[in-house]
Design a protein around this motif. Structure first.
Motif: not given
Length: 189
Positions: A159-170
């Motif tokens: 789940e944490e890795k998937k955040f890196a590919s979203t507008p929520l990454a930063a």
């Protein structure tokens, strides 16, 4: 109350509490979490929950446990339940998905227990299974508990890795730096 009566009473309390908590977790699958389809990894977790529930029920009723182990295990189950409902309350407006859902997250919850730990549901599940395992008072209970820890860590890391590919990454990266993974981080809270 005599020792044997106390153990039997605690067996009943642990059984009822454990089944209610598993029921809460089952309710959350329809009442809180949602995904367009049921991921295979989620099916594995569901099967493991069912098998471990039957296994732990067998252990509770077939082995005599010391009262302190029963009480400590029960206390852990109650703590896990409190964390679970706190996480439900904090994330009720978010669209959280099942474990191992391949879709990317579209929201970030940072209130309630999420203020201290990034994966409070997994934390609550681990504490619950550890508590029930302690209450059985046998080394055999460690096998499913360790398996659940591995499964939930793999799910959380995915789940944490998937955040890196979203507008929520930063935003997620900043959140990740100030909170614990599965164990709370209270500094600066």
């Amino acid at each position: 109350m005599a020792g044997n009566e106390m153990e039997t009473a605690l067996d009943i309390v642990i059984t009822c509490t454990s089944l209610v908590v598993v029921g809460f977790y089952s309710w959350s699958l329809r009442g809180h979490f949602s995904s367009p389809r049921v991921p295979d990894g989620f099916k594995v977790i569901s099967a493991a929950v069912a098998l471990t529930t039957f296994f732990f029920l067998y252990l509770v009723w077939s082995i005599t446990q010391p009262v302190p182990a029963q009480l400590f295990g029960l206390a852990l189950e109650i703590l896990a339940t409190a964390i679970f409902w706190w996480a439900i309350s904090a994330s009720k407006k978010a669209r959280l998905r099942y474990a191992f859902d391949p879709d990317h997250p579209d929201s970030l919850v940072t209130t309630g227990p999420y203020r201290y730990v990034r994966h409070p549901f997994y934390t609550s599940y681990i504490i619950f299974w550890a508590g029930w395992g302690v209450a059985t008072w046998t080394v055999w209970a460690a096998i499913p508990v360790v398996a659940f820890v591995v499964i939930y860590v793999i799910a959380a890391k995915g789940e944490e890795k998937k955040f890196a590919s979203t507008p929520l990454a930063a935003e997620y990266d900043a959140y990740r730096r100030r909170t614990g993974f599965l164990v709370p981080r209270f500094a600066g809270a």
